[in-house]
Each structure stands twice: as structure tokens, then as C-alpha cells.
Scaffold this motif. Structure first.
Motif, PDB file in Angstrom:
ATOM      1  N   ALA A 267      21.461  74.532  38.567  1.00 38.16           N
ATOM      2  CA  ALA A 267      21.998  73.519  39.473  1.00 38.16           C
ATOM      3  C   ALA A 267      22.685  74.215  40.647  1.00 38.16           C
ATOM      4  CB  ALA A 267      23.004  72.640  38.744  1.00 38.16           C
ATOM      5  N   HIS A 268      22.584  73.600  41.825  1.00 37.81           N
ATOM      6  CA  HIS A 268      23.221  74.146  43.025  1.00 37.81           C
ATOM      7  C   HIS A 268      24.445  73.289  43.352  1.00 37.81           C
ATOM      8  CE1 HIS A 268      19.957  76.980  44.100  1.00 37.81           C
ATOM      9  NE2 HIS A 268      19.226  76.106  43.427  1.00 37.81           N
ATOM     10  N   ILE A 269      25.588  73.941  43.441  1.00 36.18           N
ATOM     11  CA  ILE A 269      26.841  73.256  43.741  1.00 36.18           C
ATOM     12  C   ILE A 269      27.268  73.647  45.145  1.00 36.18           C
ATOM     13  CG2 ILE A 269      29.237  72.955  43.050  1.00 36.18           C
ATOM     14  CD1 ILE A 269      28.431  73.728  40.216  1.00 36.18           C
ATOM     15  N   GLN A 270      27.473  72.657  46.011  1.00 33.19           N
ATOM     16  CA  GLN A 270      27.813  72.893  47.406  1.00 33.19           C
ATOM     17  C   GLN A 270      29.145  72.259  47.765  1.00 33.19           C
ATOM     18  OE1 GLN A 270      24.351  71.031  49.168  1.00 33.19           O
ATOM     19  NE2 GLN A 270      23.392  73.025  49.524  1.00 33.19           N
ATOM     20  N   VAL A 271      29.843  72.894  48.704  1.00 32.11           N
ATOM     21  CA  VAL A 271      31.069  72.302  49.235  1.00 32.11           C
ATOM     22  C   VAL A 271      30.724  70.945  49.845  1.00 32.11           C
ATOM     23  CG1 VAL A 271      32.858  72.504  50.992  1.00 32.11           C
ATOM     24  CG2 VAL A 271      32.177  74.525  49.670  1.00 32.11           C
ATOM     25  N   GLY A 272      31.472  69.913  49.439  1.00 32.39           N
ATOM     26  CA  GLY A 272      31.217  68.576  49.963  1.00 32.39           C
ATOM     27  C   GLY A 272      29.984  67.910  49.383  1.00 32.39           C
TER      28      GLY A 272
ATOM     29  N   SER B 250      30.700  65.557  41.236  1.00 32.42           N
ATOM     30  CA  SER B 250      32.139  65.311  41.139  1.00 32.42           C
ATOM     31  C   SER B 250      32.775  66.295  40.149  1.00 32.42           C
ATOM     32  CB  SER B 250      32.393  63.875  40.666  1.00 32.42           C
ATOM     33  OG  SER B 250      31.969  63.724  39.309  1.00 32.42           O
ATOM     34  N   TYR B 251      34.095  66.254  40.082  1.00 32.98           N
ATOM     35  CA  TYR B 251      34.861  67.077  39.135  1.00 32.98           C
ATOM     36  C   TYR B 251      34.372  66.834  37.705  1.00 32.98           C
ATOM     37  CZ  TYR B 251      39.056  68.881  36.724  1.00 32.98           C
ATOM     38  OH  TYR B 251      39.927  69.560  35.910  1.00 32.98           O
ATOM     39  N   LYS B 252      34.236  65.568  37.338  1.00 32.46           N
ATOM     40  CA  LYS B 252      33.794  65.219  35.989  1.00 32.46           C
ATOM     41  C   LYS B 252      32.343  65.637  35.750  1.00 32.46           C
ATOM     42  CE  LYS B 252      35.415  61.456  34.334  1.00 32.46           C
ATOM     43  NZ  LYS B 252      35.707  60.014  34.039  1.00 32.46           N
ATOM     44  N   ASP B 253      31.498  65.515  36.776  1.00 32.25           N
ATOM     45  CA  ASP B 253      30.090  65.917  36.646  1.00 32.25           C
ATOM     46  C   ASP B 253      29.969  67.394  36.290  1.00 32.25           C
ATOM     47  OD1 ASP B 253      29.157  63.387  37.295  1.00 32.25           O
ATOM     48  OD2 ASP B 253      28.943  63.858  39.435  1.00 32.25           O
ATOM     49  N   VAL B 254      30.750  68.226  36.957  1.00 37.72           N
ATOM     50  CA  VAL B 254      30.683  69.677  36.716  1.00 37.72           C
ATOM     51  C   VAL B 254      31.101  69.997  35.289  1.00 37.72           C
ATOM     52  CG1 VAL B 254      31.595  71.928  37.377  1.00 37.72           C
ATOM     53  CG2 VAL B 254      31.058  70.255  39.149  1.00 37.72           C
TER      54      VAL B 254
ATOM     55  N   GLU C 126      37.597  74.224  43.812  1.00 39.07           N
ATOM     56  CA  GLU C 126      38.844  73.492  44.036  1.00 39.07           C
ATOM     57  C   GLU C 126      38.515  72.104  44.582  1.00 39.07           C
ATOM     58  OE1 GLU C 126      43.250  74.030  46.106  1.00 39.07           O
ATOM     59  OE2 GLU C 126      41.742  75.638  46.219  1.00 39.07           O
ATOM     60  N   PHE C 127      38.924  71.085  43.840  1.00 36.49           N
ATOM     61  CA  PHE C 127      38.621  69.698  44.176  1.00 36.49           C
ATOM     62  C   PHE C 127      39.835  68.985  44.761  1.00 36.49           C
ATOM     63  CE2 PHE C 127      35.217  70.627  41.248  1.00 36.49           C
ATOM     64  CZ  PHE C 127      34.167  69.817  41.647  1.00 36.49           C
ATOM     65  N   ASP C 128      39.546  68.004  45.611  1.00 36.44           N
ATOM     66  CA  ASP C 128      40.530  67.015  46.032  1.00 36.44           C
ATOM     67  C   ASP C 128      39.981  65.673  45.560  1.00 36.44           C
ATOM     68  OD1 ASP C 128      42.358  65.357  47.170  1.00 36.44           O
ATOM     69  OD2 ASP C 128      41.891  65.870  49.251  1.00 36.44           O
ATOM     70  N   GLY C 129      40.446  65.229  44.396  1.00 34.43           N
ATOM     71  CA  GLY C 129      39.817  64.085  43.747  1.00 34.43           C
ATOM     72  C   GLY C 129      38.427  64.492  43.296  1.00 34.43           C
ATOM     73  N   ASP C 130      37.403  63.777  43.761  1.00 30.94           N
ATOM     74  CA  ASP C 130      36.028  64.145  43.436  1.00 30.94           C
ATOM     75  C   ASP C 130      35.338  64.881  44.577  1.00 30.94           C
ATOM     76  OD1 ASP C 130      35.804  63.319  40.826  1.00 30.94           O
ATOM     77  OD2 ASP C 130      35.316  61.250  41.361  1.00 30.94           O
TER      78      ASP C 130
ATOM     79  N   GLU D 249      30.994  68.001  32.646  1.00 32.10           N
ATOM     80  CA  GLU D 249      29.947  67.516  31.736  1.00 32.10           C
ATOM     81  C   GLU D 249      28.757  68.474  31.713  1.00 32.10           C
ATOM     82  OE1 GLU D 249      28.968  63.568  32.928  1.00 32.10           O
ATOM     83  OE2 GLU D 249      30.799  62.682  32.076  1.00 32.10           O
ATOM     84  N   TYR D 250      28.405  69.011  32.879  1.00 32.84           N
ATOM     85  CA  TYR D 250      27.263  69.917  32.949  1.00 32.84           C
ATOM     86  C   TYR D 250      27.583  71.236  32.253  1.00 32.84           C
ATOM     87  CZ  TYR D 250      22.929  71.746  34.928  1.00 32.84           C
ATOM     88  OH  TYR D 250      21.679  72.252  35.073  1.00 32.84           O
ATOM     89  N   LEU D 251      28.807  71.735  32.403  1.00 31.23           N
ATOM     90  CA  LEU D 251      29.218  72.964  31.719  1.00 31.23           C
ATOM     91  C   LEU D 251      29.121  72.792  30.206  1.00 31.23           C
ATOM     92  CD1 LEU D 251      32.303  73.865  33.938  1.00 31.23           C
ATOM     93  CD2 LEU D 251      30.321  75.338  33.601  1.00 31.23           C
ATOM     94  N   ASN D 252      29.573  71.654  29.705  1.00 33.04           N
ATOM     95  CA  ASN D 252      29.500  71.392  28.267  1.00 33.04           C
ATOM     96  C   ASN D 252      28.061  71.217  27.806  1.00 33.04           C
ATOM     97  OD1 ASN D 252      32.300  71.490  27.815  1.00 33.04           O
ATOM     98  ND2 ASN D 252      32.536  69.360  28.477  1.00 33.04           N
ATOM     99  N   LEU D 253      27.237  70.585  28.636  1.00 31.71           N
ATOM    100  CA  LEU D 253      25.827  70.401  28.301  1.00 31.71           C
ATOM    101  C   LEU D 253      25.112  71.744  28.162  1.00 31.71           C
ATOM    102  CD1 LEU D 253      23.432  68.372  27.984  1.00 31.71           C
ATOM    103  CD2 LEU D 253      23.090  68.596  30.450  1.00 31.71           C
ATOM    104  N   LEU D 254      25.515  72.719  28.990  1.00 33.97           N
ATOM    105  CA  LEU D 254      24.893  74.046  28.962  1.00 33.97           C
ATOM    106  C   LEU D 254      25.549  74.975  27.942  1.00 33.97           C
ATOM    107  CD1 LEU D 254      24.394  74.698  32.792  1.00 33.97           C
ATOM    108  CD2 LEU D 254      22.754  73.797  31.139  1.00 33.97           C
ATOM    109  N   ASN D 255      26.459  74.410  27.140  1.00 36.40           N
ATOM    110  CA  ASN D 255      27.133  75.164  26.071  1.00 36.40           C
ATOM    111  C   ASN D 255      28.035  76.281  26.580  1.00 36.40           C
ATOM    112  OD1 ASN D 255      25.948  73.691  23.873  1.00 36.40           O
ATOM    113  ND2 ASN D 255      24.052  74.841  24.200  1.00 36.40           N
TER     114      ASN D 255
END
Length: 257
Positions: free
Chosen positions: A129-134, A138-142, A184-188, A144-150
Motif C-alpha cells: 500500500a502507498h501512504i501519501q501526505v494528505g 485515515s488514522y484508523k485505516d492505517v 503524524e496525523f491531525d484527526g484523520d 487496521e491495515y497494520l493489524n491485517l498484515l500481522n
């Protein structure tokens, strides 16, 4: 390009050789050149990288790989360099991810890469997965994905596969990255992405995008394999005919669990 390199590349023999490579006038896919000594090999690679998108240099041992990397770095080619000097799954995965992202590079490795069985290129893309600034994650999505990938939650991130949470900050070390990263998140809204030093835990470099990938050494990802050629597009290989003739071709699974 410094004057010495320019003078070398303008010698008649080297200029003719580059012309043959650039024009595709060769009768076969193999072209021969007399042995190059000292830094002349680095000078030639410098010149070929100007006319070829993907240059693959094969060397007999790790020491030779390290020495060539230093020479090409001195010549100003550091940003184009990729190195496969270790055949541990996590190191290979970092380099394979970079190969899939780039159109142009110089790859330096030992001849052992020819025997290395690698995951299918499609698996790299599917599991990354590619994570980009902006971006849209969301914070929760990341999380969940970390846990999904063990990935394993811990107080500090010290190795690939670790992640930690501190308020609006998520630290993790992806199997596809050479350093751990700090989101670093500001909300989501993802405000910043930084590499950080796993020893000091201090941020060292701000970036715009990072990859998050599953480990390809897991048994789930170890069913079908390919070789390095499937990751490359019209590559130019530089190798010793003597070394190739005497090299023992014997496939081995570089991602075996």
C-alpha cells in the motif's frame, strides 16, 4: 560529469562500443569488450547509464559490489543505485519494491542473483500500500491495515514488522522500506511522513510517500516464484564472460521461511 570520465568516454573504442549499444546495431544480444581495470569499469557504467534506463552489473563477490558502489557514488550516481548484496528476504524485498517503482536505475549484485527465486512481481504490487501526505487513508485505516498484515504492536519500533502508537503518531517499519517511518496525523488528515533512526528514535528525513507491505517470506506468499528478469524492462547486463562460463546455475528459494 568530470573531465577524466568525459575523456575516457570519448576515446575511440569506448565511443564506438557505446554507439553499438545505443543503436542496437549488434548482430546478437551479446557484445564483448576487453577487460577494464581500475576505475575504467565505473567510467563505462557512468556512460552507459546515460543511454540505458536499466543497467545491471554482476560481480563475483560482495566486496566487489561494495567497492563499485563506492566508486559510482563518488561519480555522482548514488540516487540511481540499487544494491542486492545480501539475500535475506527483508533486504531483497526492499530492493524489489524500489525496482517496481523506478523506470531508471543501476542495479549491482553478485552472480547469485541469477539463481535467486523471487516472488512474482504481481505479489509485490498486490501486497504493498502507498501512504501519501494528505491521502485517503485515515488514522484508523492505517492501524487496521497494520493489524491485517500481522505487524506487532510494541512500545518502540526496532525491526521490520513492528509498529507503535503515541497519540496522533503512528510509527512502523515496513518490510518494503530501509528505515522505519513516523506518520503524524491531525484527526484523520495525514500531516507528515518522516523516516526515523531506530536507535535514537529521532526523525531524520521528511518524505511525501511511503510504502506499507506484508512480509513476502511468509508461507502464504511462498507458492509461486520467478527470477530477477521478470522485474526488469529491456535491461543491459554487464558481466564477465569468464565468470558466467564458470558460474554454477542452481536455483534456490530466497524467500523460504
Amino acid at each position: 560529469m568530470n573531465d577524466i570520465v568525459r575523456e575516457f568516454l570519448n576515446t575511440r573504442g569506448i565511443k564506438n562500443f557505446q554507439g553499438i549499444i545505443a543503436s542496437g546495431r549488434a548482430d546478437t544480444n551479446v557484445n564483448y569488450i576487453s577487460p577494464l581495470y581500475g576505475s575504467s569499469k565505473s567510467f563505462l557504467i557512468n556512460g552507459l547509464s546515460l543511454i540505458e534506463n536499466q543497467v545491471i552489473v554482476l560481480l563475483p563477490d560482495s566486496r566487489s559490489v561494495d567497492e563499485l558502489k563506492v566508486e559510482l557514488t563518488i561519480l555522482g550516481l548514488a540516487e540511481n543505485l540499487l544494491v542486492m548484496n545480501e539475500f535475506r528476504p527483508e533486504v531483497l524485498q526492499e530492493t524489489l519494491t524500489e525496482i517496481t517503482k523506478r523506470e531508471k536505475f543501476i542495479l549491482i549484485s553478485t552472480y547469485n542473483i541469477l539463481n535467486c527465486e523471487l516472488p512474482l512481481k504481481e505479489r509485490i504490487a498486490e501486497g504493498t500500500a502507498h501512504i501519501q501526505v494528505g491521502g485517503n487513508l485515515s488514522y484508523k485505516d492505517v492501524i487496521e491495515y497494520l493489524n491485517l498484515l500481522n505487524y506487532q504492536k510494541d512500545k518502540f519500533v526496532e525491526a521490520p514488522g513492528d509498529y507503535s502508537l503515541r497519540g496522533a503518531i503512528i510509527d512502523f517499519w515496513s518490510y518494503s522500506e530501509h528505515n522505519p517511518v513516523r506518520l503524524e496525523f491531525d484527526g484523520d488528515f495525514l500531516e507528515s511522513i518522516r523516516y526515523f533512526d531506530p536507535e535514537s528514535q529521532r526523525s531524520v528525513e521528511q518524505i511525501k510517500e511511503v510504502t506499507l507491505a506484508a512480509s513476502l517470506s511468509s508461507s502464504e506468499n511462498s507458492r509461486r516464484f520467478t527470477d530477477i528478469l521478470s522485474y526488469l524492462k529491456n535491461p543491459l547486463f554487464i558481466a564477465s564472460s569468464f565468470e558466467l562460463k564458470n558460474f554454477k546455475f542452481e536455483k534456490f528459494n530466497c524467500f523460504a521461511g
